[in-house]
Scaffold this motif. Structure first.
Motif, PDB file in Angstrom:
ATOM      1  N   GLU A  27       0.822  -1.214   0.000  1.00 41.86           N
ATOM      2  CA  GLU A  27       0.000   0.000   0.000  1.00 41.86           C
ATOM      3  C   GLU A  27       0.858   1.266   0.000  1.00 41.86           C
ATOM      4  O   GLU A  27       0.370   2.359   0.297  1.00 41.86           O
ATOM      5  CB  GLU A  27      -0.922   0.004   1.224  1.00 41.86           C
ATOM      6  N   ASN A  28       2.152   1.112  -0.303  1.00 39.03           N
ATOM      7  CA  ASN A  28       3.111   2.228  -0.308  1.00 39.03           C
ATOM      8  C   ASN A  28       3.189   2.941   1.037  1.00 39.03           C
ATOM      9  O   ASN A  28       3.309   4.164   1.102  1.00 39.03           O
ATOM     10  CB  ASN A  28       2.792   3.232  -1.424  1.00 39.03           C
ATOM     11  N   GLN A  29       3.136   2.153   2.100  1.00 42.50           N
ATOM     12  CA  GLN A  29       3.272   2.681   3.457  1.00 42.50           C
ATOM     13  C   GLN A  29       4.410   1.935   4.150  1.00 42.50           C
ATOM     14  O   GLN A  29       4.911   0.933   3.645  1.00 42.50           O
ATOM     15  CB  GLN A  29       1.965   2.481   4.230  1.00 42.50           C
ATOM     16  N   SER A  30       4.796   2.446   5.323  1.00 45.17           N
ATOM     17  CA  SER A  30       5.864   1.808   6.090  1.00 45.17           C
ATOM     18  C   SER A  30       5.374   1.479   7.489  1.00 45.17           C
ATOM     19  O   SER A  30       4.506   2.163   8.033  1.00 45.17           O
ATOM     20  CB  SER A  30       7.087   2.728   6.187  1.00 45.17           C
ATOM     21  N   HIS A  31       5.955   0.454   8.054  1.00 44.12           N
ATOM     22  CA  HIS A  31       5.660   0.047   9.424  1.00 44.12           C
ATOM     23  C   HIS A  31       6.309   1.046  10.386  1.00 44.12           C
ATOM     24  O   HIS A  31       7.346   1.622  10.074  1.00 44.12           O
ATOM     25  CB  HIS A  31       6.208  -1.366   9.660  1.00 44.12           C
ATOM     26  N   LEU A  32       5.722   1.221  11.540  1.00 52.04           N
ATOM     27  CA  LEU A  32       6.271   2.164  12.516  1.00 52.04           C
ATOM     28  C   LEU A  32       7.604   1.705  13.099  1.00 52.04           C
ATOM     29  O   LEU A  32       8.458   2.529  13.422  1.00 52.04           O
ATOM     30  CB  LEU A  32       5.280   2.381  13.664  1.00 52.04           C
ATOM     31  N   PHE A  33       7.786   0.387  13.238  1.00 49.42           N
ATOM     32  CA  PHE A  33       8.987  -0.121  13.894  1.00 49.42           C
ATOM     33  C   PHE A  33       9.921  -0.891  12.975  1.00 49.42           C
ATOM     34  O   PHE A  33      11.135  -0.791  13.106  1.00 49.42           O
ATOM     35  CB  PHE A  33       8.603  -1.038  15.067  1.00 49.42           C
ATOM     36  N   PHE A  34       9.370  -1.673  12.067  1.00 48.56           N
ATOM     37  CA  PHE A  34      10.192  -2.565  11.248  1.00 48.56           C
ATOM     38  C   PHE A  34      10.451  -1.979   9.870  1.00 48.56           C
ATOM     39  O   PHE A  34       9.571  -1.419   9.231  1.00 48.56           O
ATOM     40  CB  PHE A  34       9.526  -3.937  11.113  1.00 48.56           C
ATOM     41  N   ASP A  35      11.678  -2.159   9.403  1.00 49.63           N
ATOM     42  CA  ASP A  35      12.122  -1.662   8.111  1.00 49.63           C
ATOM     43  C   ASP A  35      11.352  -2.334   6.975  1.00 49.63           C
ATOM     44  O   ASP A  35      10.930  -3.487   7.086  1.00 49.63           O
ATOM     45  CB  ASP A  35      13.619  -1.947   7.970  1.00 49.63           C
TER      46      ASP A  35
END
Length: 78
Positions: A27-35
């Motif tokens: 979804e072209n997003q990033s996780h808050l903690f994991f790369d």
């Protein structure tokens, strides 16, 4: 891996990824903690007594509750 297996142990190659990271990256997003790299499979060597023990050890380090999925476990040759 920095040491050879001791008596009764074998080296297992464990393939693991993070399903939450994978979903977010799609979804072209990033996780808050994991790369974002955790969307791809990572391979770790684990010394264990058997496949179940290898799964247990990797699950302690990479908990399923945090989205980690073990894709496969296979014995390696030294």
């Amino acid at each position: 891996m920095l040491q050879l297996p001791t008596a009764g142990q074998q080296v297992y190659e464990v393939s693991i990824y993070n399903k939450e990271v994978r979903s977010l990256v799609k979804e072209n997003q990033s996780h808050l903690f994991f790369d974002d790299q955790w969307a791809d499979v990572h391979v770790h060597d684990v010394m264990a007594l058997d496949e179940d023990h290898a799964r247990q050890l990797i699950a302690e380090r990479f908990p399923p509750e945090d989205g980690f999925v073990i894709e496969g476990v296979s014995p390696t040759r030294i």
